[in-house]
Design a protein around this motif. Structure first.
Motif, short mmCIF file in Angstrom:
data_model
loop_
_atom_site.label_atom_id
_atom_site.label_comp_id
_atom_site.label_asym_id
_atom_site.label_seq_id
_atom_site.Cartn_x
_atom_site.Cartn_y
_atom_site.Cartn_z
N LEU A 82 3.95 -8.14 -3.45
CA LEU A 82 5.35 -7.72 -3.48
C LEU A 82 5.77 -7.61 -4.93
N THR A 83 6.13 -6.40 -5.34
CA THR A 83 6.57 -6.16 -6.71
C THR A 83 7.97 -5.60 -6.68
N ALA A 84 8.50 -5.32 -7.87
CA ALA A 84 9.87 -4.79 -7.94
C ALA A 84 9.96 -3.38 -7.37
N GLY A 85 8.82 -2.71 -7.22
CA GLY A 85 8.87 -1.33 -6.75
C GLY A 85 8.50 -1.14 -5.30
N ASN A 86 7.53 -1.95 -4.78
CA ASN A 86 7.10 -1.72 -3.41
C ASN A 86 6.50 -2.98 -2.81
N VAL A 87 6.15 -2.86 -1.52
CA VAL A 87 5.53 -3.97 -0.80
C VAL A 87 4.18 -3.48 -0.28
N GLU A 88 3.16 -4.33 -0.41
CA GLU A 88 1.83 -4.01 0.09
C GLU A 88 1.55 -4.93 1.27
N ILE A 89 1.21 -4.32 2.43
CA ILE A 89 1.00 -5.09 3.66
C ILE A 89 -0.30 -4.66 4.31
N ALA A 90 -0.84 -5.56 5.15
CA ALA A 90 -2.02 -5.26 5.97
C ALA A 90 -1.60 -5.30 7.42
N LEU A 91 -1.90 -4.26 8.18
CA LEU A 91 -1.52 -4.14 9.58
C LEU A 91 -2.77 -4.24 10.45
N SER A 92 -2.66 -4.97 11.54
CA SER A 92 -3.78 -5.08 12.47
C SER A 92 -3.25 -5.44 13.85
N PRO A 93 -3.98 -5.07 14.91
CA PRO A 93 -3.58 -5.49 16.26
C PRO A 93 -3.80 -6.99 16.41
N LEU A 94 -2.83 -7.66 17.05
CA LEU A 94 -2.89 -9.12 17.14
C LEU A 94 -4.09 -9.58 17.95
N ASN A 95 -4.43 -8.85 19.01
CA ASN A 95 -5.53 -9.30 19.87
C ASN A 95 -6.90 -9.08 19.26
N GLY A 96 -6.93 -8.50 18.02
CA GLY A 96 -8.23 -8.31 17.38
C GLY A 96 -8.45 -9.22 16.23
N THR A 97 -7.48 -10.10 15.91
CA THR A 97 -7.59 -10.91 14.70
C THR A 97 -8.58 -12.05 14.87
N GLU A 98 -8.76 -12.57 16.11
CA GLU A 98 -9.62 -13.75 16.27
C GLU A 98 -11.10 -13.35 16.30
N THR A 99 -11.38 -12.18 16.84
CA THR A 99 -12.78 -11.79 17.01
C THR A 99 -13.12 -10.60 16.12
N GLU A 100 -12.42 -10.54 15.04
CA GLU A 100 -12.57 -9.40 14.15
C GLU A 100 -13.98 -9.36 13.55
N GLN A 101 -14.63 -8.19 13.64
CA GLN A 101 -15.98 -8.05 13.12
C GLN A 101 -15.92 -7.30 11.79
N VAL A 102 -16.56 -7.90 10.82
CA VAL A 102 -16.60 -7.29 9.49
C VAL A 102 -17.89 -6.48 9.38
N HIS A 103 -17.79 -5.24 8.91
CA HIS A 103 -18.98 -4.44 8.74
C HIS A 103 -18.86 -3.62 7.47
N THR A 104 -19.95 -3.23 6.95
CA THR A 104 -19.95 -2.40 5.74
C THR A 104 -19.79 -0.94 6.13
N ALA A 105 -18.85 -0.27 5.49
CA ALA A 105 -18.58 1.13 5.83
C ALA A 105 -19.73 2.02 5.39
N GLU A 106 -19.99 3.04 6.21
CA GLU A 106 -21.06 3.97 5.86
C GLU A 106 -20.68 4.79 4.63
N SER A 107 -19.40 5.07 4.47
CA SER A 107 -18.93 5.84 3.33
C SER A 107 -18.12 4.95 2.42
N ASN A 108 -18.31 5.09 1.15
CA ASN A 108 -17.54 4.30 0.20
C ASN A 108 -16.56 5.16 -0.58
N GLU A 109 -16.30 6.36 -0.07
CA GLU A 109 -15.37 7.27 -0.75
C GLU A 109 -13.96 7.06 -0.21
N VAL A 110 -12.99 6.95 -1.11
CA VAL A 110 -11.60 6.71 -0.71
C VAL A 110 -10.70 7.72 -1.40
#
Length: 803
Positions: free
Chosen positions: A735-763
């Motif tokens: 949270l800065t003077a200009g904007n807010v940065e948040i992470a959004l996720s479905p609640l029912n996926g937070t407990e069993t969330e699977q972490v994986h490496t993305a096939e693409s690293n381009e953003v």
């Protein structure tokens, strides 16, 4: 050299024409033909000089400083031709060329209308003389040789085959910071080059080119159309001075009226073409930023349109004889329109707005600065000096028999409101001259009530009669349009979530004006179609205002990261960055983004590239125009070379007032929440907390939550929000003077969330925005211009009728 000689001859003939026309006005009958011949000779020389400049540009004659500075070998035909007006010298040349052509038409026009020609053309040639002085060899001459003032040219623009000449090392320089090589070009160098049997044009093989943001179709047509409007603003000024010279104000209104209408229609079109260029090229998602240079063109348009309304009243009131109502007002407005065009030129080209506007030219030097002041001062003193001289004869007593509910008063009030708008813009635009700056909030807040008034008058003035109207009759006429406007606004409130009372009032007033004008226009189509002009223009303005309400007031914007082949959601659209590929001979990079909603699929292609012109990153937005809205993607950055881990979260950055959508929920960053002593605690390094208030809308439910950034003992912590009903988890990341940065996720996926490496690293990071009903802005402008054309045609025919 030839071009400079031709322009000097044109200046001589312009002065001769001015003198001959003035002598004819003073009674020397045999000078009229000399004035005509001299004017046409001047116009021919200006056209020839313009052709020479175009030839020099198209054939890459880089020995001319202007050609080298604003063109290069890489430019295509149309872009190369448009570099004619890429700089100060060329834009003055364009203005002169168009003014000369307008003058040929004006000379023919006035020669058919009594003794009008010598007076009007004497004033008009004064304007062409000033413009010719501006492009003469002593000022902003487009034919100045590159060696006239010593220049340092990059070695990549030069023919390396001649670098072995014995004298070359004496003129070679290196910039130690960039290791860039330059060669100094001056008169001595040119002499040595010539003695070696090499021409300067053989040695200089490429130019600097145009600013990449000018390489756009709309920038090929926007300046010429804008300068036609500037050129035509000279004509009402000349008619006003001509009337004052003769001290006869009976016919000048009908003679000047077609020119005022045509000039303002063209100037308005030119201004908005510039707006569309900004929308398509600059990437900030808007078409009007209240930039001082943008404003400087708007001010004379507002004054000219204000004059149209009182010119109508004077023309109507002359039916009873005499000079008619608002004679002084109309003379002042016609004079001011051209004076403000000159003021616009001063702001744009004197360098006073160098730090305040992205459109301003660089400082041209004190001599040019003083000449521009002299240019403005001369026409200001001539115009207002003549009015002061004739003031008593302009004070003809007119019987005031108008009621409060009269068309005369409504049109006069419209003139006052438009003039008030011009004054507001003038004050804000001139502020940088005095070291001040005005925020866009100032313009928006000041113009909102004025827009409501002018749109209400737009409809009302057409329902009331000249002189007096019966109140009950007016109410009866207005009933259907008023009811329609109220129902229309209720629809906006219910379905468009409009809650601002001022926007509601503007909507009602605009819809009222739209329905009144459509009703009258439909009736006229069945009868006298030549009367349609005003109503069509008013319909266009109403559509324009509705487009502004939709696109500016209710636009939404969000910054999003598009990981390659991973869909992201914004405004109910799913966006997927799929590939990056080179275009235009590998000089630019295009990014393909698939945009889907339901069964509809679209491709958007924003572009980024490094410009050799100024060694900066250029970003070109992509626009998807749908029936009722535009989707606007402006690229911010592109990252590659890093592996990313995907956790099912959407990482969003929101500015205050902006929204995003996730899993059917609309999340809006409403406001910051700062305690009374938060700022003091932050500055002193003590513990503190600051909050971001978010509004969440989902399935008809609205909930307001606060996410907190807390600093305790130097450690930073962030809060989160969870809702089982909405199946939503929001985590505050920063949270800065200009904007807010948040992470959004479905609640029912937070407990069993699977972490994986993305096939693409381009953003690809983009600013995505949605512009509801922005098409109404462009449609409104087109309809308005059509109305001006129809009205001009009608008034042109009336100008031939003897009073």
């Amino acid at each position: 050299m030839v071009g400079s000689i031709v322009l000097t001859l044109a200046l001589a003939f312009s002065v001769i024409s001015m003198v001959m026309y003035f002598l004819n006005y003073r009674g020397y009958k045999n000078t009229l033909n000399y004035g005509r011949i001299a004017y046409h000779a001047m116009a021919v020389f200006v056209i020839v000089a313009s052709a020479i400049l175009w030839y020099a540009i198209l054939t890459h004659q880089y020995q001319y400083k202007y050609v080298y500075s604003y063109s290069n070998n890489a430019l295509s035909g149309f872009h190369l031709a448009s570099s004619f007006w890429g700089g100060q010298e060329g834009s003055f040349m364009l203005w002169l060329l168009l003014t000369s052509i307008v003058g040929i038409i004006l000379q023919s026009y006035t020669s058919k209308r009594g003794d009008l020609e010598p007076r009007v053309m004497a004033v008009f040639t004064l304007a062409t003389s000033f413009l010719l002085v501006m492009v003469s060899p002593w000022f902003k001459n487009p034919f100045e040789f590159i060696w006239a003032v010593p220049q340092f040219l990059k070695i990549e623009h030069l023919n390396s085959n001649f670098f072995e000449l014995p004298f070359m090392q004496s003129f070679f320089f290196t910039d130690q910071s960039s290791n860039q090589g330059f060669i100094r070009i001056d008169s001595e160098f040119v002499s040595l080059l010539k003695s070696s049997g090499v021409s300067l044009n053989q040695f200089i093989i490429d130019g600097k080119g145009l600013n990449p943001q000018l390489l756009n179709f709309w920038m090929q047509i926007h300046p010429p159309i804008l300068f036609v409007g500037f050129s035509m603003a000279t004509v009402p000024f000349a008619f006003a001075i001509a009337a004052l010279m003769k001290n006869d104000y009976k016919d000048w209104i009908k003679q000047a009226f077609p020119w005022v209408l045509a000039g303002m229609g063209i100037l308005g079109l030119g201004i908005m073409l510039g707006g569309y260029w900004a929308y398509e090229m600059l990437g900030w998602g808007g078409y009007w930023a209240w930039d001082p240079v943008e404003n400087s063109s708007l001010i004379p348009w507002l004054v000219g349109v204000a004059g149209i309304h009182t010119l109508l009243v004077q023309r109507k009131s002359q039916a009873k004889g005499g000079i008619g109502k608002y004679a002084k007002t109309n003379l002042i407005l016609c004079i001011l329109t051209y004076v403000l065009v000159l003021y616009s030129t001063f702001l744009t080209r004197s360098g006073v707005l160098g730090d305040a506007s992205v459109h301003s030219f660089v400082d041209p030097g004190m001599i040019i600065y003083l000449f521009l002041v002299l240019f403005i001062g001369t026409f200001t003193l001539l115009g207002f000096g003549m009015i002061a001289y004739r003031w008593r004869t302009l004070s003809e007593k007119i019987e005031e028999s108008d009621g409060l509910l009269s068309r005369e008063l409504a049109l006069f009030t419209a003139m006052i409101v438009l003039s008030a708008s011009a004054i507001i813009v003038f004050v804000g635009t001139s502020a940088p001259i005095f070291g001040q700056s005005v925020d866009t909030f100032f313009y928006n807040e000041m113009h909102l009530p004025l827009a409501i008034i002018i749109m209400f008058l737009n409809g009302l003035s057409l329902l009331i009669k000249w002189k007096k109207s019966n109140t009950s009759e007016v109410i009866k006429k207005a009933t259907y349009s008023a009811v329609g406007a109220i129902l229309f606004t209720l629809g906006l409130i219910i379905f468009g979530n409009v809650s601002d009372i001022m926007i509601m009032l503007l909507s009602i007033a605009t819809a009222f004006a739209l329905f009144v004008n459509i009703d009258i226009a439909v009736k006229i189509v069945k009868g006298n179609m030549k009367m349609l002009g005003a109503y069509v223009s008013h319909i266009g303005i109403a559509l324009f205002i509705l487009g502004v309400i939709g696109s500016a007031v209710y636009s939404e914007e969000v910054d999003i990261d598009l990981v390659k082949n991973n869909p992201n959601e914004a405004f109910g659209y799913e966006m997927t960055f799929t590939e990056i590929f080179p275009i235009e001979n590998n000089t630019k990079w295009a990014f393909n983004v698939d945009v889907t909603k339901g069964n509809s699929e679209h491709k958007m292609t924003p572009v980024m590239y490094m410009s050799d012109f100024n060694n900066s990153l250029v970003r070109e937005p992509a626009i998807l125009s749908l029936l009722t809205t535009d989707i606007y993607l402006s690229p911010l950055s592109y990252e590659e070379g890093k592996q990313t881990q995907q956790t099912g979260h959407n990482h969003i950055s929101l500015q205050k007032g902006n929204s995003t959508e996730f899993e059917g929920a609309k999340i809006t960053f409403t406001r910051f929440n700062l305690g009374e002593k938060t700022m003091q605690a932050m500055s002193e390094g003590n513990d503190f907390q600051m909050g971001a208030v978010l509004t969440i809308e989902n399935d008809g439910q609205t909930e307001e939550v606060e996410l907190v950034r807390k600093v305790t003992g130097g450690e930073v912590s962030f809060s989160s929000f969870e809702s089982e009903k909405m199946n939503l988890k929001i985590e505050l990341e920063n949270l800065t003077a200009g904007n807010v940065e948040i992470a959004l996720s479905p609640l029912n996926g937070t407990e069993t969330e699977q972490v994986h490496t993305a096939e693409s690293n381009e953003v690809l990071t983009v600013t995505a925005s949605i512009k509801p009903f922005i098409n109404l802005v462009w449609i409104g402008v087109a309809v308005m211009v059509i109305g001006f054309i129809v009205a001009t045609s009608r008034r042109l025919k009336e100008s031939l009728i003897k009073s």
